[in-house]
Motif scaffolding. Structure first.
Motif, short mmCIF file in Angstrom:
data_model
loop_
_atom_site.label_atom_id
_atom_site.label_comp_id
_atom_site.label_asym_id
_atom_site.label_seq_id
_atom_site.Cartn_x
_atom_site.Cartn_y
_atom_site.Cartn_z
N UNK A 1 54.76 9.68 94.56
CA UNK A 1 54.59 9.20 95.73
C UNK A 1 55.45 7.84 96.04
N UNK A 2 56.02 7.70 97.17
CA UNK A 2 56.84 6.29 97.71
C UNK A 2 56.23 5.16 97.43
N UNK A 3 54.83 5.22 97.76
CA UNK A 3 54.30 3.85 97.71
C UNK A 3 54.25 3.50 96.18
N UNK A 4 54.13 3.96 95.44
CA UNK A 4 54.29 3.80 93.83
C UNK A 4 55.44 3.31 93.47
N UNK A 5 56.66 3.69 93.85
CA UNK A 5 58.07 3.33 93.91
C UNK A 5 58.26 1.87 94.37
N UNK A 6 57.76 1.81 95.62
CA UNK A 6 57.64 0.54 96.37
C UNK A 6 57.11 -0.72 95.79
N UNK A 7 55.85 0.03 95.21
CA UNK A 7 55.01 -1.31 94.44
C UNK A 7 55.98 -1.85 93.31
N UNK A 8 56.36 -0.94 92.62
CA UNK A 8 57.21 -1.32 91.20
C UNK A 8 58.25 -1.93 91.46
N UNK A 9 58.96 -1.81 92.47
CA UNK A 9 60.21 -2.40 92.97
C UNK A 9 59.77 -3.78 93.53
N UNK A 10 58.52 -4.01 93.81
CA UNK A 10 58.12 -5.32 94.24
C UNK A 10 57.85 -6.26 93.00
N UNK A 11 57.71 -5.62 91.74
CA UNK A 11 57.25 -6.47 90.63
C UNK A 11 58.45 -6.21 89.49
N UNK A 12 59.66 -6.86 89.87
CA UNK A 12 60.72 -6.55 88.91
C UNK A 12 60.49 -7.38 87.62
N UNK A 13 59.97 -8.52 87.77
CA UNK A 13 59.59 -9.36 86.40
C UNK A 13 58.62 -8.52 85.64
N UNK A 14 57.96 -7.56 85.86
CA UNK A 14 57.13 -6.81 84.99
C UNK A 14 57.76 -5.40 84.81
N UNK A 15 58.16 -4.65 85.65
CA UNK A 15 58.69 -3.41 85.49
C UNK A 15 60.36 -3.51 85.81
N UNK A 16 61.12 -3.69 84.58
CA UNK A 16 62.23 -4.11 84.71
C UNK A 16 63.12 -3.01 85.31
N UNK A 17 63.97 -3.40 86.32
CA UNK A 17 64.45 -2.37 87.01
C UNK A 17 65.78 -1.76 86.63
N UNK A 18 66.56 -2.65 85.96
CA UNK A 18 67.73 -2.13 85.31
C UNK A 18 67.87 -2.35 83.74
N UNK A 19 67.07 -1.32 83.03
CA UNK A 19 66.99 -1.62 81.67
C UNK A 19 68.20 -1.83 80.79
N UNK A 20 69.21 -0.80 81.13
CA UNK A 20 70.56 -0.79 80.42
C UNK A 20 71.11 -2.26 80.33
N UNK A 21 70.99 -3.17 81.43
CA UNK A 21 71.47 -4.47 81.17
C UNK A 21 70.98 -5.31 80.10
N UNK A 22 69.73 -5.06 79.62
CA UNK A 22 69.17 -5.71 78.42
C UNK A 22 69.10 -5.23 77.04
N UNK A 23 70.09 -4.08 77.07
CA UNK A 23 70.48 -3.44 75.94
C UNK A 23 70.88 -4.39 74.84
N UNK A 24 70.32 -4.38 73.58
CA UNK A 24 70.61 -5.45 72.75
C UNK A 24 70.22 -6.93 72.84
N UNK A 25 69.55 -6.97 74.07
CA UNK A 25 69.31 -8.51 74.54
C UNK A 25 67.94 -8.50 74.76
N UNK A 26 66.98 -7.61 74.53
CA UNK A 26 65.65 -7.74 74.98
C UNK A 26 64.80 -9.07 74.41
N UNK A 27 65.16 -9.70 73.35
CA UNK A 27 64.80 -10.81 72.80
C UNK A 27 64.85 -11.95 73.63
N UNK A 28 65.98 -11.82 74.35
CA UNK A 28 66.41 -12.99 75.62
C UNK A 28 65.47 -12.92 76.42
#
Ligand SMILES: C[S@@+](CC[C@H](N)C(=O)[O-])C[C@H]1O[C@@H](n2cnc3c(N)ncnc32)[C@H](O)[C@@H]1O
Length: 220
Positions: A6-33
């Motif tokens: 459902x699009x509303x779910x994607x929208x809600x997720x996008x509104x909380x990038x501090x909790x659902x990390x939008x580009x996880x590949x950017x944190x590869x090897x650096x999650x502890x940061x």
């Protein structure tokens, strides 16, 4: 399947990038940061509505948790729990576990939880099971040396299949229960599926397995 996206779910997720990390590949090897500390990282694959990972994060502030879930409409329930609890040691990813190595570097994860993973009972769907050999190879790539998988399910056939799959891969069984809720195991945190199926009288199976030391596998 359409219902789950459902699009509303994607929208809600996008509104909380501090909790659902939008580009996880950017944190590869650096999650502890991202977590701001060097605590071990445990992930749950197929986190569903997030009860297990939220309670684990609350109970264990010195462990960082990442919940991975494919379907946005399911993940929003986990997000709601995180919004309510504001746990600094829990983050969520809306991704497919088959892409795990895009998000995590070698040795970055200490433990993987597989809770009530879809059993995919038909043989022709075997490759989709999260305990299939190809997934075990993927997990080994992101886990620390002698990393662990903790697995529970109410599906006896899937549990039996998984024990064989673990064994054929060379994993070491360190704990097994064929009836978790009537065992002396302490500190079990129930998942949503576990609550639902144990209430129906289903038995819960649980095991812990460990990868052999890498030097041993290399024959050193
Ligand atoms: C049967 S549910 C169990 C949910 C939860 N762990 C529980 O015990 O209540 C399995 C979940 O795994 C998710 N899932 C299945 N395959 C996945 C994959 N390859 N990557 C990420 N999530 C997946 C499904 O979308 C579903 O929400």
């Amino acid at each position: 399947m359409r219902l789950r996206n459902k699009p509303w779910a994607k929208e809600k997720i996008a509104a909380y990038p501090q909790y659902v990390i939008p580009n996880p590949e950017e944190h590869k090897g650096r999650w502890n940061e991202l977590f701001g500390n060097d605590h071990p990282i445990h992930i749950e694959i197929g986190t569903g509505k997030g009860k297990f990972i939220t309670e684990m994060a609350k109970a264990n502030p010195n462990i960082n948790y990442i919940g991975i879930e494919l379907y946005p409409s399911v993940l929003v329930s986990a997000l709601d729990k995180l919004i309510e609890n504001e746990l600094p040691n829990l983050r969520l990813l809306n991704v497919n576990a088959k892409d795990l190595t895009n998000f995590f570097a070698e040795g970055e994860i200490e433990r993987i939880y597989l809770n009530f993973s879809d059993p995919w009972p038909k043989k022709r769907h075997e490759k989709r099971r999260l305990t299939y050999r190809a997934f075990l190879e993927l997990y080994e790539k992101v886990l620390v040396d002698e990393g662990e998988i903790h697995f529970k399910t109410d599906n006896q056939a899937f549990f039996e299949y998984s024990l064989v799959s673990f064994s054929q891969y060379g994993l070491v069984l360190t704990y097994v229960s064929l009836d978790l809720h009537n065992s002396d195991f302490e500190g079990n945190v129930m998942t949503e599926y576990e609550e639902k199926f144990s209430a129906k009288g289903n038995r819960i199976y649980r095991c812990e397995v460990k990868y052999p030391p890498k030097h041993q596998k290399a024959g050193l």
